[in-house]
Write a protein that holds these residues in place. Structure first.
Motif, PDB file in Angstrom:
ATOM      1  N   ASP A   1      28.873   9.540 -19.809  1.00 28.74           N
ATOM      2  CA  ASP A   1      29.870   8.554 -19.392  1.00 28.74           C
ATOM      3  C   ASP A   1      30.114   8.695 -17.889  1.00 28.74           C
ATOM      4  N   PHE A   2      29.660   7.694 -17.120  1.00 28.66           N
ATOM      5  CA  PHE A   2      29.806   7.708 -15.664  1.00 28.66           C
ATOM      6  C   PHE A   2      30.974   6.809 -15.254  1.00 28.66           C
ATOM      7  N   TYR A   3      31.787   7.285 -14.321  1.00 27.46           N
ATOM      8  CA  TYR A   3      32.869   6.482 -13.748  1.00 27.46           C
ATOM      9  C   TYR A   3      32.647   6.397 -12.240  1.00 27.46           C
ATOM     10  N   VAL A   4      32.329   5.199 -11.758  1.00 23.81           N
ATOM     11  CA  VAL A   4      32.114   4.984 -10.325  1.00 23.81           C
ATOM     12  C   VAL A   4      33.419   4.465  -9.728  1.00 23.81           C
ATOM     13  N   VAL A   5      33.982   5.213  -8.793  1.00 19.80           N
ATOM     14  CA  VAL A   5      35.288   4.881  -8.220  1.00 19.80           C
ATOM     15  C   VAL A   5      35.089   4.015  -6.977  1.00 19.80           C
ATOM     16  N   LEU A   6      35.497   2.758  -7.070  1.00 16.11           N
ATOM     17  CA  LEU A   6      35.416   1.830  -5.946  1.00 16.11           C
ATOM     18  C   LEU A   6      36.806   1.665  -5.330  1.00 16.11           C
ATOM     19  N   ASN A   7      36.901   0.857  -4.290  1.00 11.98           N
ATOM     20  CA  ASN A   7      38.193   0.690  -3.615  1.00 11.98           C
ATOM     21  C   ASN A   7      39.255   0.095  -4.535  1.00 11.98           C
ATOM     22  N   GLN A   8      38.885  -0.948  -5.267  1.00 13.18           N
ATOM     23  CA  GLN A   8      39.860  -1.630  -6.112  1.00 13.18           C
ATOM     24  C   GLN A   8      39.554  -1.535  -7.601  1.00 13.18           C
ATOM     25  N   ARG A   9      38.315  -1.226  -7.943  1.00 12.70           N
ATOM     26  CA  ARG A   9      37.917  -1.200  -9.346  1.00 12.70           C
ATOM     27  C   ARG A   9      37.271   0.137  -9.696  1.00 12.70           C
ATOM     28  N   MET A  10      37.239   0.415 -10.981  1.00  9.58           N
ATOM     29  CA  MET A  10      36.487   1.553 -11.496  1.00  9.58           C
ATOM     30  C   MET A  10      35.487   1.009 -12.508  1.00  9.58           C
ATOM     31  N   VAL A  11      34.209   1.332 -12.305  1.00  4.82           N
ATOM     32  CA  VAL A  11      33.146   0.829 -13.172  1.00  4.82           C
ATOM     33  C   VAL A  11      32.643   1.972 -14.040  1.00  4.82           C
ATOM     34  N   GLU A  12      32.696   1.773 -15.349  1.00  2.09           N
ATOM     35  CA  GLU A  12      32.296   2.804 -16.304  1.00  2.09           C
ATOM     36  C   GLU A  12      30.956   2.444 -16.945  1.00  2.09           C
TER      37      GLU A  12
END
Length: 314
Positions: free
Chosen positions: A132-143
Motif C-alpha cells: 500500500d503506497f501513499y504518495v503525499v502531494l501538496n493538496q491530495r494524497m494518492v493511494e
C-alpha cells in the motif's frame, strides 16, 4: 578452453539478466478525481479494468490487473488535510485488515514523500501480499494498493510497484467552456431528500459511424449519508426524442469536448454527503431529428416531477 569460454558467456548472461530491471508499459494511464487529472505507467503486462469500484473499493478511481499472474491494483485519492499521514494511515490499516503490526518504509520520489506499508491480507478468499503506497502531494494524497500472490518474489514485486508509483504526475484540471449554456432556471434543477441534479449545459457532437450524440452536463449533489454515484442519473432519468427512448452512448472521450473523459470518470466515482461535482451523460440521438428532448424522471424517486423539455439546435 571451450569450457572456459562457455563459463564466461554464461556468467555474462547471468549478470546481464540479473541487472535487468522490471519494465513498465510505455503508454501512460490516466485517471481523475474531483480536482486533478493524473497519469502514471503500469507495470508491463498489466491492463486496465472498467469495474474496479465493484471489484475493489467504491471510492476507487482506477483499477488494473496483471495478465500473467493473479496480481491486481487500484487507486484512491483524498484531500491531504483529511489525514494525519503516518499515524492515521497505520490506525486505519490495522482496523480495516485486523492487523497487529505493519512493515513501514518511507522514501522520496520527485521530492515527494511516499509511505509504503507491507502486510498480508485476503482477496477473493485467497491470501495475498499487499503493498500500500501513499504518495503525499501538496493538496491530495494518492493511494496505490497492490495485491499479489503471497508466494511471489516480494523483492522484485516491490521494485516493480515502486517504479510504477514513482511515474505519477498530476495537473490541475482546467474547466472547459460549455458549448450551449443553460439559462438560470429553477425548472432545470431536480431534487429530493437524497440527491439533486442541476442541468448546466449541452453540446451536440458526431461520434463513430457519423452518429449524432448529445452531451448533457449536470451538477450532482449527494445529500445522503451513504456515498452515491453521480451517474445514478442513468437509472433515474429516461431521455426521449420523437417518442423513442434514447440510448446512453458508450463513448469515453471526444476531441470536440476536451474534458469529456474526466466528466464521465467523475460520474463513476462515488462521493460523500454534501459533496457537489459536475459530470455528464451522452445520448445517441434519433437519426437526423432536431425534435426537442424530454427528460422524464422516475416517479418513485421524484414524485410529481414534471419532465424537462430541452430544445436542441446544431
Amino acid at each position: 578452453m571451450k569450457k572456459k569460454i562457455i563459463a564466461v558467456a554464461l556468467g555474462v548472461l547471468m549478470i546481464a539478466t540479473g541487472c535487468t530491471k522490471p519494465s513498465l508499459e510505455k503508454a501512460k494511464e490516466h485517471f481523475s478525481d474531483q480536482e486533478f487529472n493524473y497519469s502514471f505507467q503500469l507495470p508491463q503486462g498489466w491492463r486496465t479494468q472498467e469495474d474496479y469500484q465493484n471489484l475493489y473499493n467504491p471510492a476507487a478511481v482506477f483499477g488494473a490487473e496483471d495478465q500473467n499472474s493473479k496480481s491486481y491494483m487500484f487507486i484512491r485519492t483524498r484531500k491531504n488535510s483529511e489525514i494525519d499521514h503516518e499515524k492515521q494511515i497505520e490506525q486505519e490499516l490495522k482496523e480495516n485488515y485486523e492487523l497487529d503490526d505493519l512493515e513501514v518504509e518511507t522514501f522520496k520520489s520527485n521530492e515527494r514523500s511516499v509511505l509504503l506499508y507491507k502486510f498480508q491480507g485476503l482477496y477473493n478468499h485467497e491470501e495475498v501480499s499487499i503493498h500500500d503506497f501513499y504518495v503525499v502531494l501538496n493538496q491530495r494524497m494518492v493511494e496505490f494498493t497492490f495485491y499479489s500472490p503471497a508466494n511471489s518474489n516480494d523483492t522484485k514485486q516491490v521494485e516493480l510497484f515502486k517504479q510504477s508509483v514513482t511515474t505519477l504526475n498530476e495537473e490541475k484540471r482546467t474547466e472547459a467552456k460549455t458549448s450551449e449554456s443553460m439559462e438560470e432556471n429553477t425548472d432545470l434543477k431536480i431534487e429530493n431528500d437524497a440527491v439533486s441534479f442541476t442541468l448546466t449545459g449541452y453540446k451536440m457532437i458526431t461520434g463513430t459511424e457519423e452518429k449524432r450524440l448529445l452531451i448533457i452536463r449536470y451538477l450532482f449533489l449527494n445529500k445522503q449519508t451513504e456515498p452515491s454515484m453521480p451517474n445514478i442519473w442513468n437509472s433515474l432519468v429516461t431521455a426521449k426524442q420523437d417518442g423513442q427512448d434514447l440510448t446512453v452512448s458508450s463513448i469515453t472521450e471526444s476531441a470536440e469536448v476536451s474534458d469529456l473523459s474526466y466528466l464521465l470518470q467523475v460520474g463513476k466515482t462515488a462521493i460523500g454527503k454534501d459533496d457537489l461535482v459536475e459530470t455528464a451523460v451522452v445520448y445517441e440521438l434519433v437519426d437526423s431529428s432536431m425534435s426537442d428532448i424530454s427528460f422524464i424522471f422516475d416517479q418513485a424517486t421524484f414524485k410529481d416531477q414534471a419532465p424537462i423539455i430541452l430544445p436542441i439546435k446544431e
